[in-house]
Design a protein around this motif. Structure first.
Motif, PDB file in Angstrom:
ATOM      1  N   VAL A 244       1.092  -1.692   0.254  1.00 36.31           N
ATOM      2  CA  VAL A 244       0.309  -0.180   0.306  1.00 36.31           C
ATOM      3  C   VAL A 244       0.898   1.287  -0.151  1.00 36.31           C
ATOM      4  O   VAL A 244       1.509   1.784   1.504  1.00 36.31           O
ATOM      5  CB  VAL A 244      -0.640   0.411   1.369  1.00 36.31           C
ATOM      6  CG1 VAL A 244      -2.418   0.889   1.085  1.00 36.31           C
ATOM      7  CG2 VAL A 244      -2.043  -1.523   1.232  1.00 36.31           C
ATOM      8  N   GLU A 246       2.334   4.765   0.862  1.00 38.83           N
ATOM      9  CA  GLU A 246       1.926   5.870   1.877  1.00 38.83           C
ATOM     10  C   GLU A 246       1.419   6.475   1.484  1.00 38.83           C
ATOM     11  O   GLU A 246       0.479   7.162   2.224  1.00 38.83           O
ATOM     12  CB  GLU A 246       3.940   6.796   2.293  1.00 38.83           C
ATOM     13  CG  GLU A 246       3.093   7.257   3.303  1.00 38.83           C
ATOM     14  CD  GLU A 246       4.727   8.179   4.053  1.00 38.83           C
ATOM     15  OE1 GLU A 246       4.811   8.770   4.600  1.00 38.83           O
ATOM     16  OE2 GLU A 246       6.090   6.927   3.726  1.00 38.83           O
ATOM     17  N   ALA A 249      -2.359   6.153   1.108  1.00 37.86           N
ATOM     18  CA  ALA A 249      -2.817   5.237   2.773  1.00 37.86           C
ATOM     19  C   ALA A 249      -3.236   6.227   3.692  1.00 37.86           C
ATOM     20  O   ALA A 249      -4.333   6.372   3.844  1.00 37.86           O
ATOM     21  CB  ALA A 249      -1.447   3.934   3.340  1.00 37.86           C
ATOM     22  N   ARG A 250      -2.415   7.629   3.226  1.00 35.17           N
ATOM     23  CA  ARG A 250      -2.877   8.474   3.959  1.00 35.17           C
ATOM     24  C   ARG A 250      -4.501   9.279   3.680  1.00 35.17           C
ATOM     25  O   ARG A 250      -4.820   9.272   3.982  1.00 35.17           O
ATOM     26  CB  ARG A 250      -1.416   9.482   3.432  1.00 35.17           C
ATOM     27  CG  ARG A 250      -2.084  11.051   3.759  1.00 35.17           C
ATOM     28  CD  ARG A 250      -2.225  11.103   5.191  1.00 35.17           C
ATOM     29  NE  ARG A 250      -1.279  10.970   6.325  1.00 35.17           N
ATOM     30  CZ  ARG A 250      -1.855  10.532   7.700  1.00 35.17           C
ATOM     31  NH1 ARG A 250      -2.425  10.881   7.991  1.00 35.17           N
ATOM     32  NH2 ARG A 250      -0.475  10.239   8.145  1.00 35.17           N
ATOM     33  N   ALA A 252      -6.755   7.898   1.421  1.00 36.66           N
ATOM     34  CA  ALA A 252      -8.073   6.912   2.187  1.00 36.66           C
ATOM     35  C   ALA A 252      -7.627   7.436   3.512  1.00 36.66           C
ATOM     36  O   ALA A 252      -9.432   7.500   4.210  1.00 36.66           O
ATOM     37  CB  ALA A 252      -7.325   5.806   2.073  1.00 36.66           C
ATOM     38  N   LYS A 253      -7.552   7.299   4.453  1.00 36.43           N
ATOM     39  CA  LYS A 253      -7.102   7.919   5.904  1.00 36.43           C
ATOM     40  C   LYS A 253      -8.136   9.527   5.590  1.00 36.43           C
ATOM     41  O   LYS A 253      -8.672   9.978   6.746  1.00 36.43           O
ATOM     42  CB  LYS A 253      -6.260   7.451   6.873  1.00 36.43           C
ATOM     43  CG  LYS A 253      -6.874   7.980   8.213  1.00 36.43           C
ATOM     44  CD  LYS A 253      -4.957   8.254   8.753  1.00 36.43           C
ATOM     45  CE  LYS A 253      -5.294   8.132  10.923  1.00 36.43           C
ATOM     46  NZ  LYS A 253      -3.892   8.231  11.170  1.00 36.43           N
ATOM     47  N   ASP A 258     -11.606   3.074   2.589  1.00 36.47           N
ATOM     48  CA  ASP A 258     -10.563   2.107   2.525  1.00 36.47           C
ATOM     49  C   ASP A 258      -9.585   1.200   1.567  1.00 36.47           C
ATOM     50  O   ASP A 258     -10.080   1.077   0.028  1.00 36.47           O
ATOM     51  CB  ASP A 258     -11.306   0.726   2.184  1.00 36.47           C
ATOM     52  CG  ASP A 258     -10.733  -0.800   2.871  1.00 36.47           C
ATOM     53  OD1 ASP A 258      -9.742  -0.946   2.954  1.00 36.47           O
ATOM     54  OD2 ASP A 258     -11.103  -2.417   3.182  1.00 36.47           O
ATOM     55  N   PRO A 259      -8.671   1.245   2.051  1.00 34.72           N
ATOM     56  CA  PRO A 259      -7.202   1.128   1.123  1.00 34.72           C
ATOM     57  C   PRO A 259      -7.391  -0.157   0.047  1.00 34.72           C
ATOM     58  O   PRO A 259      -7.011   0.452  -1.195  1.00 34.72           O
ATOM     59  CB  PRO A 259      -6.154   1.157   1.677  1.00 34.72           C
ATOM     60  CG  PRO A 259      -5.975   1.032   3.053  1.00 34.72           C
ATOM     61  CD  PRO A 259      -7.484   1.527   2.953  1.00 34.72           C
TER      62      PRO A 259
END
Length: 330
Positions: A244, A246, A249-250, A252-253, A258-259
């Motif tokens: 995933v 970085e 992931a960021r 998505a957050k 959801d990644p």
């Protein structure tokens, strides 16, 4: 029954039932491209792909980028079978009030994209149309011994990809759903959307290395690609390493996503999804590195026909057969 009641894939299955068998065809129906035996050793590999303005051009894409994307779509499917793209032809349907300057920009993109991938833009056809339509054809030739289909994966093979997933899905979320990201990350996501890159050199190098048992272009999304390989080879997959990025992931957050969905259910990324003979992993890695790319091991091929992700704690998550499909809404 209407086309919208079936969807693209079920409609294509109906086409296959109508089509007559061709003696010279050496790739199964439904593979990335068509393979036709032209002599005892060589296969002509041909792909045709269509781009329609209203369904396939994201907001903000330049006309030159549109032309280049059509080439990328076509050459990717030729190269993933092991053939070096040699020629590109384009048919273009043009609305009568469309700007001549914009048409010329599209053709410039086609020409530049063809040269980028080592092929020649050879011509095509023009016609009048209610909206802009580009229909591209790419072809190449490969020695029969290097031809790679979707149908050769075996239990115990290594499942691998040539790059990270999720960038294009994030970019499309920004463009179509007005989601946000820091400017430097946003530029990276949008570049993935506007300037997709076919892994031509990596595909040819892998095919010629003799390490692959199957391969597919991932433009329909990672999940769909895995299911297509599963169907063609009658196998399943366990994914144990899901890289995933970085930035994904960021994103998505920050946007409550959801990644997993961004990585598996996106599309238009044109990475290679391949299965490698278990004893030839190092050779496959070297072949990709020689072509300037990276090969990432993500799992293995299984006899059981299910496709799942198993995390570090041993929790199993099913990967569903979904992604973008023409004629299906919602």
């Amino acid at each position: 029954m209407k086309v919208k009641d079936l969807g693209e894939r079920s409609l294509i299955e109906r086409f296959f039932k109508i089509m007559s068998k061709c003696e010279g065809s050496v790739l199964p129906l439904g593979d990335d491209a068509v393979g036709y035996l032209i002599d005892s050793e060589h296969v002509l590999v041909v792909n045709v792909d269509m781009l329609v303005w209203n369904t396939d051009v994201p907001p903000g894409m330049s006309f030159r980028q549109v032309g280049r994307k059509v080439v990328t779509m076509c050459v990717s499917d030729v190269a993933v079978k092991g053939a070096k793209p040699l020629g590109v032809l384009i048919s273009i349907g043009i609305p009568e009030n469309f700007s001549v300057d914009h048409v010329e920009e599209i053709i410039q993109g086609v020409n530049e994209g063809s040269r980028e991938y080592g092929a020649c833009f050879l011509g095509g056809d023009t016609n009048e149309c209610s909206e802009l339509v580009l229909d591209g054809i790419a072809f190449g030739v490969v020695n029969k011994s290097y031809l790679v289909s979707r149908s050769g994966a075996k239990p115990g093979d290594i499942l691998a990809i040539t790059g990270y997933f999720g960038y294009t899905a994030a970019g499309l979320k920004i463009l179509l759903e007005n989601l946000s990201a820091p400017n430097n990350v946003k530029r990276k996501f949008l570049d993935s959307v506007y300037n997709p890159r076919a892994r031509v050199k990596e595909a040819i190098s892998l095919a010629h290395s003799g390490t692959l048992t199957s391969s597919i272009d991932s433009s329909d999304g990672l999940a769909w690609s895995l299911y297509e390989l599963s169907k063609a080879s009658n196998v399943g997959f366990i994914i144990r390493n899901l890289p995933v990025p970085e930035e994904v992931a960021r994103f998505a957050k920050d946007n409550n996503l959801d990644p997993f969905d961004l990585i598996f259910y996106g599309g238009e990324e044109f990475e290679l999804v391949v299965t490698v003979k278990s004893g030839m992993w190092d050779k496959a890695v070297k072949a990709v590195e020689k072509a300037g790319g990276t090969l990432i091991k993500i799992g293995e091929v299984t006899k059981e026909k299910k496709i799942v992700l198993i995390d570090e704690e041993g929790t199993e998550r099913k990967i569903e057969p979904r992604g973008y499909e023409h004629f299906i809404r919602g």
